[in-house]
Every structure is written in structure tokens, then in C-alpha cells.
Design an enzyme around this catalytic site. Structure first.
Site, PDB file in Angstrom:
ATOM      1  N   ASP A   1      12.325 -35.083   5.882  1.00 55.64           N
ATOM      2  CA  ASP A   1      13.213 -36.102   5.329  1.00 55.64           C
ATOM      3  C   ASP A   1      14.639 -35.545   5.257  1.00 55.64           C
ATOM      4  O   ASP A   1      14.838 -34.331   5.210  1.00 55.64           O
ATOM      5  CB  ASP A   1      12.777 -36.484   3.910  1.00 55.64           C
ATOM      6  CG  ASP A   1      11.404 -37.135   3.907  1.00 55.64           C
ATOM      7  OD1 ASP A   1      10.993 -37.664   4.955  1.00 55.64           O
ATOM      8  OD2 ASP A   1      10.756 -37.100   2.844  1.00 55.64           O
TER       9      ASP A   1
HETATM   10  N1  URA Z   1       6.606 -34.611   2.917  1.00 56.32           N
HETATM   11  C1  URA Z   1       7.629 -35.356   2.479  1.00 56.32           C
HETATM   12  O1  URA Z   1       7.475 -36.159   1.563  1.00 56.32           O
HETATM   13  N2  URA Z   1       8.827 -35.191   3.053  1.00 56.32           N
HETATM   14  C2  URA Z   1       9.068 -34.294   4.025  1.00 56.32           C
HETATM   15  O2  URA Z   1      10.199 -34.179   4.499  1.00 56.32           O
HETATM   16  C3  URA Z   1       7.989 -33.510   4.482  1.00 56.32           C
HETATM   17  C4  URA Z   1       6.763 -33.693   3.920  1.00 56.32           C
END
Ligand code: URA
Length: 247
Positions: free
Chosen positions: A104
Site C-alpha cells: 500500500d
Molecule cells: N497488507 C496490507 O494491508 N497492506 C500492505 O501493503 C501489505 C500487506
């Protein structure tokens, strides 16, 4: 061992356009292991085959592999109109690099960057269950119930069908003061959208900070500052390839 089409290899090495190269192969100007090549689509292994073009030895690594320590604020994509991409942190002139999987925008940590599509495909395939470990700061106190819920596989969607595979949750430290925070590590076998955040959300808890510290056989090096990257070593590449071939 990765193979690649002869004409693509030569084009990627900057030897000419694909059509010039195809025509030169047909004219007999390219040798593979001292034998004149006749087919542009012939598969070669750049690690072991000796390629000569117009009597010149062609040496070129068709695949590149990097480990990047992603900072928050960067998008794990090759293009984005709203924010800088992780590739904007890379100085490689190659245009075909991409991040293997997504973190993310606000997630930090280990991201593999390569142009080896076959390896990426294998590493991301749900069949392979490549472990990914995250360091997480959670709002609230994570307890035994949460550990068991993670270990049993949690429903993380609106429908019961969206179930995360069993995951390992380890509590590293809790802050029992008014703040009530938990510092934990989570190892998951998949890469569902917002997976770690949704797993905690399913237990009524919020992720405040998320950083990936391990991806398969790769660990985020302690001496790799945020925003920096380095090439993988031969051993690291070999281990990743081996891992991607195990079921
Ligand atoms: N899980 C998440 O919620 N976000 C990420 O970026 C990676 C794993």
C-alpha cells in the site's frame, strides 16, 4: 535457468531494432555457441550460451533484480497520476522494471523490483504460498485470542468466502500505558488486497504502521535506508528462484 528469445535478447542488449535483428539472423550474422542461428525465436540461456553478432561477443544481463526499502508515500506501480511510483526511486535506465506485488502507499519496507516476469509470476502465484512477514504497530492490545484467530484463518471480506489462510502472529511488545499499542510481527502466505490491515480490522483493531521485513527467502537488510535499493546477490537470486519452483 531462464531462457529468452534470441531476437529479444539482442534487442534488449541494444544491438538493433527487433526487425533489423530478425533480418540479420536470417542472413546468418548471429552465432549461438559457434553455430549459425536461423530462427529469431530460438530460445537461449544468457547465463550459459555464447552469443556472437557480426563477430562481436554480446554480453548482457537480460534480467535485473533489486531489493528496495520502500518509503511511505510511493505507489507500487509502474505508472500513477497521483503520487510518485517506487520506480522513480531507481536509477536503472531499464524501462521494463516493475515491482513484484504491491505494498500500500503508506506501507514501507521490502519490495522486490525486477524485469523477470516469469519469476515474478511464480513468486506471486497463490499456489506457491510464498511467506511475507510484516512488522506491525497495532492500536490496542493484541492477545491470545487474536493469535488463535490468525492461526485459524480469518474471514476478511464482506462475505465469509473471503478467508485468509492461517497466519502467524507474534506479539513482540505491548505498551499497556494509556496509549495501548502492540508491536507485532505477522507472517502471511498470500497477498490479498490490504490483507494485514483487513485481518486486524476483522478483529476490531486498527493497523497504525506497516512495514514488510521479509519476502520468501529475502530479508530487508538492516543497512538499507528507506528509499534506497541495491542489486540482489547471485545467491539471493538463486534462492528466490529455487523457492519459486517448490510447491
Ligand atoms: N497488507 C496490507 O494491508 N497492506 C500492505 O501493503 C501489505 C500487506
Amino acid at each position: 535457468m531462464s531462457t529468452i528469445r534470441l531476437d529479444k535478447y539482442l534487442a534488449d542488449a541494444g544491438s538493433g531494432t527487433r526487425s533489423e535483428i530478425k533480418s540479420d539472423i536470417k542472413k546468418g550474422k548471429v552465432l549461438v555457441n559457434q553455430v549459425t542461428a536461423t530462427r529469431p525465436e530460438q530460445k537461449i540461456d544468457p547465463d550459459t550460451d555464447v552469443i556472437q553478432y557480426d563477430n562481436r561477443l554480446i554480453r548482457f544481463a537480460p534480467y535485473e533484480y533489486y531489493i528496495l526499502n520502500k518509503p511511505a508515500g510511493y505507489v507500487s506501480a509502474t505508472k500513477d497520476n497521483t503520487a510518485p511510483t517506487v520506480l522513480s526511486l531507481m536509477e536503472s535506465p531499464r524501462k521494463d522494471l516493475f515491482p513484484v506485488g504491491r505494498l500500500d502507499k503508506d506501507t514501507e519496507g521490502l519490495l522486490l523490483i525486477t524485469n523477470d516476469g516469469a519469476l515474478a509470476h511464480r513468486l506471486l502465484s497463490p499456489r506457491h504460498h510464498v511467506d511475507k512477514t510484516y512488522y506491525v504497530i497495532v492500536d490496542g492490545i493484541v492477545d491470545e485470542t487474536d493469535i488463535h484467530a490468525f492461526a485459524n484463518g480469518l474471514s476478511i471480506g464482506d462475505e465469509d468466502l473471503d478467508v485468509a489462510l492461517p497466519a502467524r502472529l507474534i506479539v513482540l511488545k505491548t505498551d499497556q500505558s494509556e496509549k495501548k499499542l502492540s508491536y507485532v510481527s505477522v507472517t502471511i502466505q498470500e497477498g490479498k488486497f490490504h490483507q494485514v490491515k483487513r485481518m486486524f480490522q476483522a478483529l476490531g483493531k486498527k493497523v497504525l504502521y506497516l512495514k514488510r521485513i521479509r519476502f520468501g527467502s529475502l530479508s530487508l537488510p538492516d543497512d538499507l535506508p528507506s528509499g534506497e535499493y541495491r542489486e540482489l546477490t547471485e545467491d539471493e537470486i538463486l534462492l528466490l528462484k529455487k523457492l519459486s519452483f517448490t510447491d
